[in-house]
Design a protein around this motif. Sequence first.
Motif, PDB file in Angstrom:
ATOM      1  N   VAL A   1       0.834  -1.199   0.000  1.00 28.08           N
ATOM      2  CA  VAL A   1       0.000   0.000   0.000  1.00 28.08           C
ATOM      3  C   VAL A   1       0.867   1.247   0.000  1.00 28.08           C
ATOM      4  O   VAL A   1       0.611   2.215  -0.696  1.00 28.08           O
ATOM      5  N   LEU A   2       1.935   1.207   0.767  1.00 23.52           N
ATOM      6  CA  LEU A   2       2.778   2.386   0.917  1.00 23.52           C
ATOM      7  C   LEU A   2       3.654   2.646  -0.299  1.00 23.52           C
ATOM      8  O   LEU A   2       4.085   3.762  -0.520  1.00 23.52           O
ATOM      9  N   THR A   3       3.939   1.634  -1.092  1.00 18.84           N
ATOM     10  CA  THR A   3       4.870   1.827  -2.188  1.00 18.84           C
ATOM     11  C   THR A   3       4.197   1.951  -3.548  1.00 18.84           C
ATOM     12  O   THR A   3       4.869   2.218  -4.524  1.00 18.84           O
ATOM     13  N   LEU A   4       2.886   1.758  -3.625  1.00 17.22           N
ATOM     14  CA  LEU A   4       2.200   1.879  -4.907  1.00 17.22           C
ATOM     15  C   LEU A   4       2.077   3.347  -5.300  1.00 17.22           C
ATOM     16  O   LEU A   4       1.577   4.159  -4.564  1.00 17.22           O
ATOM     17  N   SER A   5       2.583   3.671  -6.447  1.00 12.39           N
ATOM     18  CA  SER A   5       2.396   5.015  -6.990  1.00 12.39           C
ATOM     19  C   SER A   5       2.852   5.005  -8.434  1.00 12.39           C
ATOM     20  O   SER A   5       3.451   4.056  -8.908  1.00 12.39           O
TER      21      SER A   5
ATOM     22  N   LYS B   1       7.223  14.766   7.970  1.00 12.80           N
ATOM     23  CA  LYS B   1       8.435  14.633   7.172  1.00 12.80           C
ATOM     24  C   LYS B   1       8.470  13.227   6.609  1.00 12.80           C
ATOM     25  O   LYS B   1       8.259  12.258   7.327  1.00 12.80           O
ATOM     26  N   GLY B   2       8.714  13.108   5.319  1.00 15.54           N
ATOM     27  CA  GLY B   2       8.775  11.803   4.676  1.00 15.54           C
ATOM     28  C   GLY B   2       7.439  11.308   4.168  1.00 15.54           C
ATOM     29  O   GLY B   2       7.359  10.248   3.562  1.00 15.54           O
ATOM     30  N   GLN B   3       6.369  12.075   4.386  1.00 18.54           N
ATOM     31  CA  GLN B   3       5.040  11.673   3.924  1.00 18.54           C
ATOM     32  C   GLN B   3       4.758  12.297   2.563  1.00 18.54           C
ATOM     33  O   GLN B   3       5.162  13.423   2.284  1.00 18.54           O
TER      34      GLN B   3
ATOM     35  N   CYS C   1      -1.075  12.783   1.898  1.00 18.46           N
ATOM     36  CA  CYS C   1      -1.726  11.598   1.330  1.00 18.46           C
ATOM     37  C   CYS C   1      -1.773  10.475   2.369  1.00 18.46           C
ATOM     38  O   CYS C   1      -0.770  10.179   3.022  1.00 18.46           O
ATOM     39  N   TRP C   2      -2.956   9.888   2.502  1.00 18.29           N
ATOM     40  CA  TRP C   2      -3.204   8.810   3.456  1.00 18.29           C
ATOM     41  C   TRP C   2      -3.935   7.675   2.766  1.00 18.29           C
ATOM     42  O   TRP C   2      -4.675   7.899   1.815  1.00 18.29           O
TER      43      TRP C   2
ATOM     44  N   CYS D   1      -9.506   4.551  10.444  1.00 18.80           N
ATOM     45  CA  CYS D   1      -8.075   4.295  10.602  1.00 18.80           C
ATOM     46  C   CYS D   1      -7.342   4.592   9.288  1.00 18.80           C
ATOM     47  O   CYS D   1      -7.841   4.249   8.211  1.00 18.80           O
ATOM     48  N   TYR D   2      -6.183   5.222   9.419  1.00 20.06           N
ATOM     49  CA  TYR D   2      -5.392   5.626   8.257  1.00 20.06           C
ATOM     50  C   TYR D   2      -3.921   5.308   8.480  1.00 20.06           C
ATOM     51  O   TYR D   2      -3.440   5.274   9.612  1.00 20.06           O
ATOM     52  N   VAL D   3      -3.211   5.139   7.379  1.00 23.31           N
ATOM     53  CA  VAL D   3      -1.765   4.980   7.403  1.00 23.31           C
ATOM     54  C   VAL D   3      -1.192   6.002   6.421  1.00 23.31           C
ATOM     55  O   VAL D   3      -1.750   6.218   5.338  1.00 23.31           O
ATOM     56  N   PRO D   4      -0.091   6.684   6.803  1.00 31.66           N
ATOM     57  CA  PRO D   4       0.475   7.688   5.898  1.00 31.66           C
ATOM     58  C   PRO D   4       1.152   7.025   4.700  1.00 31.66           C
ATOM     59  O   PRO D   4       1.714   5.950   4.808  1.00 31.66           O
ATOM     60  N   ILE D   5       1.079   7.685   3.554  1.00 35.31           N
ATOM     61  CA  ILE D   5       1.767   7.221   2.357  1.00 35.31           C
ATOM     62  C   ILE D   5       3.156   7.851   2.366  1.00 35.31           C
ATOM     63  O   ILE D   5       3.305   9.063   2.500  1.00 35.31           O
TER      64      ILE D   5
END
Length: 106
Positions: free
Chosen positions: A8-12, A52-54, A70-71, A90-94
Amino acid sequence: MGIALWGVLTLSEGPAPRAKMKVEDTEVPEWILTGQGDAGVVAKKMPSKRMKGQRAPPCTLPQVLLNDACWERLERIAPCEDFYEHEGRCYVPIVEKKRAPTSVGE
């Protein structure tokens, strides 16, 4: 779960343009970057600004824009345990993608 979260975090689709927005004084937590969860940690309050880093907007679907960042909204509802909570969800930062070097040293 770590592998799914990593996905989820690396898809872009390539690097996003850098937005000129203020950044929260906190950083994306190490456990998100490494995929190693914080066992027993209660939900974290959603930061009021991008960390930072998001990743900064524009966000790509299914990501959502909250507080200039982006979340990824998770299917689970509060309590969120290791994740960030906002309005009962619930969310996780991208994490922003690291840019490849554009110049070669001599």
